[in-house]
Design an enzyme around this catalytic site. Sequence first.
Site, PDB file in Angstrom:
ATOM      1  N   LYS A  67      13.437 -22.111 -14.191  1.00 46.02           N
ATOM      2  CA  LYS A  67      12.509 -21.176 -13.912  1.00 46.02           C
ATOM      3  C   LYS A  67      12.284 -20.125 -14.759  1.00 46.02           C
ATOM      4  O   LYS A  67      12.754 -19.035 -14.730  1.00 46.02           O
ATOM      5  CB  LYS A  67      13.192 -20.467 -12.418  1.00 46.02           C
TER       6      LYS A  67
HETATM    7  N1  PXG Z   1       8.400 -24.324  -7.185  1.00 48.50           N
HETATM    8  C1  PXG Z   1       7.864 -23.447  -7.727  1.00 48.50           C
HETATM    9  C2  PXG Z   1       7.205 -23.851  -9.163  1.00 48.50           C
HETATM   10  C3  PXG Z   1       8.441 -22.124  -7.472  1.00 48.50           C
HETATM   11  O1  PXG Z   1       7.991 -21.111  -8.421  1.00 48.50           O
HETATM   12  C4  PXG Z   1       9.536 -22.865  -5.469  1.00 48.50           C
HETATM   13  C5  PXG Z   1       9.004 -24.322  -5.989  1.00 48.50           C
HETATM   14  C6  PXG Z   1      10.238 -22.677  -4.422  1.00 48.50           C
HETATM   15  O2  PXG Z   1      11.547 -22.351  -4.637  1.00 48.50           O
HETATM   16  P1  PXG Z   1      12.494 -21.461  -3.724  1.00 48.50           P
HETATM   17  O3  PXG Z   1      13.958 -21.311  -4.450  1.00 48.50           O
HETATM   18  O4  PXG Z   1      11.860 -20.223  -3.748  1.00 48.50           O
HETATM   19  O5  PXG Z   1      12.850 -22.058  -2.572  1.00 48.50           O
HETATM   20  C7  PXG Z   1       8.844 -21.802  -6.432  1.00 48.50           C
HETATM   21  C8  PXG Z   1       9.394 -20.274  -5.923  1.00 48.50           C
HETATM   22  C9  PXG Z   1       7.602 -14.646  -7.353  1.00 48.50           C
HETATM   23  C10 PXG Z   1       7.313 -16.211  -6.838  1.00 48.50           C
HETATM   24  O6  PXG Z   1       6.539 -14.194  -7.805  1.00 48.50           O
HETATM   25  C11 PXG Z   1       8.464 -17.072  -6.984  1.00 48.50           C
HETATM   26  C12 PXG Z   1       8.016 -18.362  -6.682  1.00 48.50           C
HETATM   27  C13 PXG Z   1       6.948 -18.545  -5.918  1.00 48.50           C
HETATM   28  C14 PXG Z   1       6.125 -17.649  -5.582  1.00 48.50           C
HETATM   29  C15 PXG Z   1       6.395 -16.342  -6.042  1.00 48.50           C
HETATM   30  O7  PXG Z   1       8.708 -14.383  -7.629  1.00 48.50           O
HETATM   31  N2  PXG Z   1       8.927 -19.218  -6.820  1.00 48.50           N
END
Ligand code: PXG
Length: 288
Positions: free
Chosen positions: A149
Site C-alpha cells: 500500500k
Molecule cells: N484496493 C486498493 C487499491 C485500495 O487502495 C482497497 C483495495 C480496500 O482495502 P481496505 O483495506 O480499505 O479494505 C484499497 C483501500 C485513502 C483511500 O484515501 C484508501 C483506499 C481507498 C480509497 C481511499 O486513504 N485504500
Amino acid sequence: MKVYINGKFFDQADAKISVFDHGFLYGDGIFEGIRLYSGCVFRLEEHLERLEYSAKAILLDLPWTRKQISDATCEACRVNGLKDGYIRLVVSRGVGSLGLSPKSCASPQLIIIADKIQLYPPEFYEQGLKIITVPTRRCNPAALPPTIKSLNYLNNILAKIEAQNLGFHEAVMLNDQGYIAECTGDNIFLVHKGKLFTPPFSAGALSGITRGAVLDIAKKLKMPVEEKNLTRYDAWIADEIFITGTAAEVVSIIEMDGRPIGTGKPGPAAKKITAEFKRLVKKDGTKI
Ligand code: PXG
C-alpha cells in the site's frame, strides 16, 4: 483539526512537511486508511500489520514499535474529539536530497490525520453502483506489487480518471493477463450460484481489511468462497457483484460494462454480508 507529525500535534494549517521529503518527491512511502466506529478503531492490529509488511517490502525500517504507532493513532482520534472517523496514517521515506536513493533520507516521518468521514450518499448503497472496465491495467506485481500500500497511486488514479471521464464513479482494473484485479480503491467480489469469488493477491488485489472481514463473514455464514482468477465474462454472468473498502464498506454493483448484473438491483448476498459487516464493526475494534 490537529494533525500528528512525528510525535507532535499541529493545527491543520501548520501541519506541513518538507518539499524534500521523498514521499512527496517520489511517492516513496506507504499508508493506511482506517475507520473509527463509535470510539473503536476497526481492525487496527491488521492495519498495522499490513503497514509493517508494506514497510518491509520497500526496505523501510520503521523506527517505531507497533504499540507506539497504535497509541499515536488512538491519541490522534482523542485529540480531535472523534467517535466516528477516517484515519489516514502515512509513513514517508523522509527528508533527503534530490535523487532516487533513499540513502540520503535521514529518517522516516509518521503522519496521522484523523478526520471526520465523508459518507457516500445513501442512494449509493440503496440503489447500487454502475461500474466499467477501463484500459489502464493494474501494475504488474513483478514491477510494483499491488499488495504494497504505497504512496504511488498514479496507476489507480489514471483508472479513476478514465472511469470518471465516462461518467462512472468506480472502475474495474484488469491485470496484464486480462484477469480482474480490483477496483481503483476497493476489492471486488462476485456471487455465482451461492458461491463467493474474489481475485487472489497474485492477480493484483490488495489485501484489503474489508476484504478480509467479508471472507470472515462468509465463513461464519457457511457460504463457500474461492479466491481465483476471474474474467470479465465471469463478472458479467454473476448473480451479484459487490465491492469492499474501508471508506466505501460494502457496495452492490448493479451494472458492469453496460450489462445489468443479476436482477439489476442490490442482491441478497450483499445485503446479508452488509448487515453482518455492520454488526462486526461494533465489536471488532480497539477502544481509543
Ligand atoms: N484496493 C486498493 C487499491 C485500495 O487502495 C482497497 C483495495 C480496500 O482495502 P481496505 O483495506 O480499505 O479494505 C484499497 C483501500 C485513502 C483511500 O484515501 C484508501 C483506499 C481507498 C480509497 C481511499 O486513504 N485504500
